[in-house]
Design a protein around this motif. Sequence first.
Motif, PDB file in Angstrom:
ATOM      1  N   THR A  71       0.838  -1.201   0.000  1.00  0.00           N
ATOM      2  CA  THR A  71       0.000   0.000   0.000  1.00  0.00           C
ATOM      3  C   THR A  71       0.869   1.246   0.000  1.00  0.00           C
ATOM      4  OG1 THR A  71      -1.730  -1.172   1.192  1.00  0.00           O
ATOM      5  CG2 THR A  71      -1.814   1.222   1.262  1.00  0.00           C
ATOM      6  N   LEU A  72       1.909   1.246   0.825  1.00  0.00           N
ATOM      7  CA  LEU A  72       2.818   2.391   0.896  1.00  0.00           C
ATOM      8  C   LEU A  72       3.511   2.615  -0.445  1.00  0.00           C
ATOM      9  CD1 LEU A  72       4.227   4.619   2.493  1.00  0.00           C
ATOM     10  CD2 LEU A  72       5.907   2.908   3.220  1.00  0.00           C
ATOM     11  N   VAL A  73       3.990   1.543  -1.054  1.00  0.00           N
ATOM     12  CA  VAL A  73       4.665   1.678  -2.343  1.00  0.00           C
ATOM     13  C   VAL A  73       3.718   2.249  -3.381  1.00  0.00           C
ATOM     14  CG1 VAL A  73       5.671   0.372  -4.266  1.00  0.00           C
ATOM     15  CG2 VAL A  73       6.434  -0.065  -1.927  1.00  0.00           C
ATOM     16  N   ASP A  75       1.255   4.131  -2.824  1.00  0.00           N
ATOM     17  CA  ASP A  75       1.009   5.538  -2.464  1.00  0.00           C
ATOM     18  C   ASP A  75       2.153   6.453  -2.888  1.00  0.00           C
ATOM     19  OD1 ASP A  75      -1.434   4.918  -1.357  1.00  0.00           O
ATOM     20  OD2 ASP A  75      -0.727   4.938   0.732  1.00  0.00           O
ATOM     21  N   VAL A  76       3.396   5.944  -2.835  1.00  0.00           N
ATOM     22  CA  VAL A  76       4.541   6.808  -3.135  1.00  0.00           C
ATOM     23  C   VAL A  76       5.016   6.721  -4.588  1.00  0.00           C
ATOM     24  CG1 VAL A  76       5.342   6.792  -0.747  1.00  0.00           C
ATOM     25  CG2 VAL A  76       6.318   5.169  -2.381  1.00  0.00           C
ATOM     26  N   LEU A  77       4.527   5.760  -5.335  1.00  0.00           N
ATOM     27  CA  LEU A  77       4.955   5.655  -6.733  1.00  0.00           C
ATOM     28  C   LEU A  77       4.732   6.945  -7.526  1.00  0.00           C
ATOM     29  CD1 LEU A  77       4.175   2.063  -8.074  1.00  0.00           C
ATOM     30  CD2 LEU A  77       6.382   3.176  -7.854  1.00  0.00           C
ATOM     31  N   ALA A  79       4.880   9.973  -6.592  1.00  0.00           N
ATOM     32  CA  ALA A  79       5.892  10.966  -6.224  1.00  0.00           C
ATOM     33  C   ALA A  79       7.256  10.574  -6.786  1.00  0.00           C
ATOM     34  CB  ALA A  79       5.965  11.117  -4.706  1.00  0.00           C
ATOM     35  N   THR A  80       7.509   9.277  -6.853  1.00  0.00           N
ATOM     36  CA  THR A  80       8.784   8.773  -7.359  1.00  0.00           C
ATOM     37  C   THR A  80       8.823   8.789  -8.875  1.00  0.00           C
ATOM     38  OG1 THR A  80       8.844   7.312  -5.435  1.00  0.00           O
ATOM     39  CG2 THR A  80      10.405   6.852  -7.197  1.00  0.00           C
ATOM     40  N   ARG A  85       0.808   8.510 -12.989  1.00  0.00           N
ATOM     41  CA  ARG A  85      -0.541   9.075 -12.892  1.00  0.00           C
ATOM     42  C   ARG A  85      -1.357   8.823 -14.156  1.00  0.00           C
ATOM     43  NH1 ARG A  85       2.862  12.568 -10.125  1.00  0.00           N
ATOM     44  NH2 ARG A  85       2.130  13.189  -8.088  1.00  0.00           N
ATOM     45  N   SER A  96       4.497  -1.910 -10.199  1.00  0.00           N
ATOM     46  CA  SER A  96       5.141  -2.050  -8.887  1.00  0.00           C
ATOM     47  C   SER A  96       5.650  -3.471  -8.672  1.00  0.00           C
ATOM     48  CB  SER A  96       4.203  -1.615  -7.762  1.00  0.00           C
ATOM     49  OG  SER A  96       3.145  -2.524  -7.606  1.00  0.00           O
TER      50      SER A  96
END
Length: 156
Positions: A71-73, A75-77, A79-80, A85, A96
């Motif tokens: 879930t965290l990954v 969420d941050v993809l 931004a990375t 998007r 991922s």
Amino acid sequence: MSVLEMNLSELLNKPKVTLAALRGTRRILLRRRDDEDLVLTTAARAEQEHEVMGAVGRLFVEMMRASQGRTLVLDVLPATFPWVRYLPTHDVREFSVELVEALQAAVELDNTAAVAQLITEWRHTAEVHADPELYAALTTDSGEDLGPVPKPGAAA
């Protein structure tokens, strides 16, 4: 990251001066006129970078094994990799998973080329999704067979 740029000829003509410059910088980018540029660094620094990249890869793989980590990954993809998007949700998940698998293999093989290729391929996929005209052109079946595709480099 501090990088000193110079021509390869400077290393060849003044090796002691050039190598002495390596003490004050992390790397030297050696420009070559007719070929790919080279990077010169110390063996100790290269080993440190290898260890760090291996640790980051293993950490990322282990995070993905936990549901909170997945879930965290996810969420941050964005931004990375801001271009995710434009990918459909199921493609972001697939990216991922493939990224984790490629990182794990890269650590084992000590070769990151496949990870760079994977990121490039997914970025291009996002470019297609971001352009409605291109997406339509690539996903619409005209029903017309345009014949065999020539091999790359062959005359059309």
